[in-house]
Design an enzyme around this catalytic site. Structure first.
Site, PDB file in Angstrom:
ATOM      1  N   GLU A   1     -10.464   6.486 -56.961  1.00 19.85           N
ATOM      2  CA  GLU A   1     -10.813   7.730 -57.656  1.00 19.85           C
ATOM      3  C   GLU A   1     -11.927   8.473 -56.929  1.00 19.85           C
ATOM      4  O   GLU A   1     -11.937   9.713 -56.898  1.00 19.85           O
ATOM      5  CB  GLU A   1     -11.232   7.422 -59.101  1.00 19.85           C
ATOM      6  CG  GLU A   1     -10.139   6.771 -59.948  1.00 19.85           C
ATOM      7  CD  GLU A   1      -8.868   7.598 -59.999  1.00 19.85           C
ATOM      8  OE1 GLU A   1      -8.954   8.848 -59.907  1.00 19.85           O
ATOM      9  OE2 GLU A   1      -7.784   7.005 -60.128  1.00 19.85           O
TER      10      GLU A   1
ATOM     11  N   LYS B   1       5.088  32.103 -80.062  1.00 15.05           N
ATOM     12  CA  LYS B   1       6.146  33.069 -80.381  1.00 15.05           C
ATOM     13  C   LYS B   1       6.392  33.123 -81.895  1.00 15.05           C
ATOM     14  O   LYS B   1       6.469  34.201 -82.485  1.00 15.05           O
ATOM     15  CB  LYS B   1       7.428  32.690 -79.638  1.00 15.05           C
ATOM     16  CG  LYS B   1       7.281  32.667 -78.121  1.00 15.05           C
ATOM     17  CD  LYS B   1       8.589  32.369 -77.432  1.00 15.05           C
ATOM     18  CE  LYS B   1       9.060  30.943 -77.680  1.00 15.05           C
ATOM     19  NZ  LYS B   1       8.153  29.932 -77.111  1.00 15.05           N
TER      20      LYS B   1
ATOM     21  N   ASP C   1       0.424   9.948 -57.097  1.00 17.90           N
ATOM     22  CA  ASP C   1      -0.144  10.876 -56.105  1.00 17.90           C
ATOM     23  C   ASP C   1       0.910  11.249 -55.064  1.00 17.90           C
ATOM     24  O   ASP C   1       1.038  12.421 -54.674  1.00 17.90           O
ATOM     25  CB  ASP C   1      -1.357  10.233 -55.411  1.00 17.90           C
ATOM     26  CG  ASP C   1      -2.448   9.873 -56.391  1.00 17.90           C
ATOM     27  OD1 ASP C   1      -2.587  10.591 -57.406  1.00 17.90           O
ATOM     28  OD2 ASP C   1      -3.165   8.881 -56.148  1.00 17.90           O
TER      29      ASP C   1
ATOM     30  N   GLY D   1       8.940  32.868 -73.709  1.00 14.37           N
ATOM     31  CA  GLY D   1       7.771  32.171 -73.180  1.00 14.37           C
ATOM     32  C   GLY D   1       7.913  30.680 -73.329  1.00 14.37           C
ATOM     33  O   GLY D   1       8.851  30.166 -73.950  1.00 14.37           O
TER      34      GLY D   1
END
Length: 630
Positions: free
Chosen positions: A442, A223, A517, A217
């Site tokens: 934003e 783990k 972006d 994982g």
């Protein structure tokens, strides 16, 4: 070596030992006083005390005379401690012509002896004084010579010892109650715990528990915590080591450490061996003839020894090997075959409900304010694993303490999340024009996210400069997504384009603020075309490697120049289509964009409800007032 700290510690220890033995076996000397040879006034001297009949015997060595009184004397006055022995110094004339002194001693019946008067040493003490230091030096030189002859082999022997940390079963406080959010993995390990507790139940029916269990994982999914919980539940010794600790520059040391580790585990049976980061030594072995391949490679030697030891388990050995790795796809096939690591337990990142349970574990010792909704916090932390959530809870508690809060509030969690994801706020002051432009950027992201069907709900909008950006818009789904369709992916591209297009719509120009972006939307579009077959022109063909594959692994091959040009044109086509739709969307909703920007300039940070209200929209899900962990 001589001159080193250990060498001088040994020498000092031997000298102290010699002194202690002498103090123990030597009876010691009797108290003695020093008196003058002759005294004209005050306390009597040696000659006067001889005439008074107080001296029993004397021994003369040159000018030094030691003697013994017939009875203990308090000298020089009655307040002095009583002493049986005395010593004095003869004047020079007396030394060279002692006839008168000898006559005086004989007249007063004083015994003149050749043996020491005040010597408490016996045979053993004399032996220690005469031969003790020599014997110690002999032993010291023998030790140095043996060390010089066998130092290299001794060092190799120390290198070959296992560095595994052993924790006894009753000292392991971690149980399955401390592991949350990964119930499927816990269920698979329950059988392992039962076998360690009751091995006879399985062996009576001829069953054999898996010798090895591989936990695979992402980093931080739990783990290591799971392995410790298995040992805690079973109450057996737990040997923990990282695979990198096996490997040394000297070939053969890793294999020796493996043998020593398995020997210790078998002696402590039933027991658990936990090898973390197994891919450090367990990756696929090379079959080529390069300089770093072949059977003499230290990593391969260590791997071969692990394979041999796991094959060498006897039927009655109740030793289970738990391995953990972040990259199971690169492990050697011989390691994963039945009889070694029989089972593979995938430890996935927790879903929303799993994150909520993990939050409950890590906040059970924190005083939470009634406005804290763990379900809401779990919703805004998609992709976070157990280690991330533990860090978030700790950061929220530290932030609440710095702010002087009596309890940890919701704002502490959200601000800590921003700090973890984006970094701490920067101490810079933006100009009014730059601040307004950032607010429009934003707000563009937020409006597109609010109005695009299927897009993730907007959770928070902020224009506070941080380490990585001047502002942030946080979006996350209400429920965990396990699959992504075309509409959802194109919606994410639209949201990423919203900030740049909002600037272009309001100011008629663009800035460099959309760099991250653009990288994000380009990556999504390329994967749609090259990995997921979402382009009709390219078709369902993998033309770029996945995260776990290189360009030369099966399933992916080098593409031609024509195919690469086709990929680039399809990526541009997808982005251009979404760009045009976002331009239309923001132009039609310019009033909502302006309203949200003005409110953002006033508050700087808006939560979910405030952001949707400022845009004149209804939030898709209202937060619950009562905390679910109350």
């Amino acid at each position: 070596m001589p001159g080193g700290r250990n060498f001088w510690i040994i020498v000092l220890s031997l000298l102290v030992l010699n002194y202690v033995l002498m103090a123990v076996f030597s009876p010691g000397q009797k108290p003695s006083v020093t008196i003058p040879y002759s005294s004209a006034q005050g306390a009597p001297g040696f000659t006067q005390m001889v005439d008074q009949g107080k001296v029993a015997r004397v021994k003369m060595e040159g000018a030094t005379v030691t003697g013994e009184f017939k009875q203990e004397q308090r000298y020089p006055d009655a307040e002095a401690e009583p002493a049986k022995n005395f010593d004095t110094e003869l004047p020079t004339p007396v030394v060279y012509d002692g006839t008168a002194l000898l006559d005086q001693l004989n007249e007063n019946n004083v015994e003149i002896t050749a043996t020491p008067i005040n010597d408490g040493r016996g045979f053993f003490t004399s032996l220690l004084l005469g031969f003790g230091p020599v014997i110690l030096l002999v032993f010291l030189f023998i030790w140095l010579s043996r060390r010089a002859a066998g130092g290299q082999m001794g060092a190799l022997g120390q290198f070959g010892r296992s560095k595994a940390r052993r924790v006894e079963g009753d000292q392991t406080k971690v149980t399955f109650n401390d592991v949350a959010g990964i119930d499927e993995a816990k269920m698979e390990l329950t059988e392992v715990v039962d076998f360690l507790k009751n091995p006879q139940k399985y062996q009576a029916l001829g069953g054999r528990i898996p010798r090895g269990v591989l936990l695979a994982g992402r980093p931080g999914t739990g783990k290591t915590l799971l392995a410790r919980a298995v040992a805690g539940e079973a109450g057996v010794p737990f040997f923990s080591i990282s695979a990198s600790e096996f490997v040394e520059a000297i070939v053969g040391i890793g294999a020796s450490r493996v043998r020593d580790l398995f020997k210790q585990a078998k002696e402590a049976s039933p027991a658990i061996i936990f090898i973390d980061e197994l891919d450090a030594i367990g990756r696929q072995r090379s079959s080529g003839g390069g300089p770093f391949s072949g059977g003499n490679d230290e990593r391969e030697q260590t791997l071969n020894q692990i394979l041999t030891e796991m094959d060498g388990f006897e039927t009655g050995d109740t030793v289970i090997v738990l391995g953990a790795t972040n990259r199971p796809e690169i492990l050697d096939a011989a390691l994963l075959r039945p009889g070694r690591f029989d089972r593979r337990v995938t430890v996935p990142p927790p879903d929303k409900e799993g994150r909520k349970k993990i939050l409950q574990v890590h906040t059970r010792s924190l005083p939470l304010d009634p406005d804290v909704d763990l379900d809401d916090i779990a919703a805004i932390t998609p992709g976070m694993v157990g280690a991330d959530i533990a860090n978030l809870s700790n950061e929220a508690a530290l932030l609440a303490a710095r702010r002087g809060h009596a309890k940890v509030q919701r704002v502490d969690f959200t601000d800590s999340l921003e700090k973890i994801v984006l970094g701490a706020p920067r101490g810079i002051v933006l100009s009014e024009e730059e601040k307004r432009r950032t607010a429009y950027h934003e707000s563009g992201h937020a409006i597109v996210g609010m109005l695009t069907p299927g897009a993730d709900p907007v959770r928070k909008v902020s224009i506070i400069p941080r380490t990585m950006s001047l502002g942030v818009t946080i979006s996350s789904p209400d429920s965990e997504r396990t699959n992504y369709d075309v509409d959802y992916l194109t919606g994410r591209i639209k949201v990423a384009l919203g900030g740049r297009i909002a600037e272009e719509l309001v100011y008629g120009s663009i800035s460099a603020g959309a760099e991250s972006d653009i990288q994000q939307l380009t990556g999504i579009a390329r994967q749609m075309v090259g990995r997921w077959g979402m382009s009709e022109a390219v078709g369902p063909i993998a033309v770029i490697p996945s995260d776990a594959q290189g360009p030369l692994l099966p399933g992916v091959s080098e593409v031609s120049q024509a195919t690469q040009q086709l990929i680039d044109s399809e990526v541009k086509r997808i982005v251009d289509e979404q760009y045009a739709q976002v331009v239309t969307l923001l132009a039609e909703n310019r009033d909502k964009l302006d309203s949200l920007t003005e409110r953002l300039l006033e508050e700087e940070t808006l939560d979910m409800d405030d952001a949707y209200a400022a845009a004149g929209l209804t939030a898709p899900r209202a937060p619950v007032d009562v905390p679910l962990n109350a």
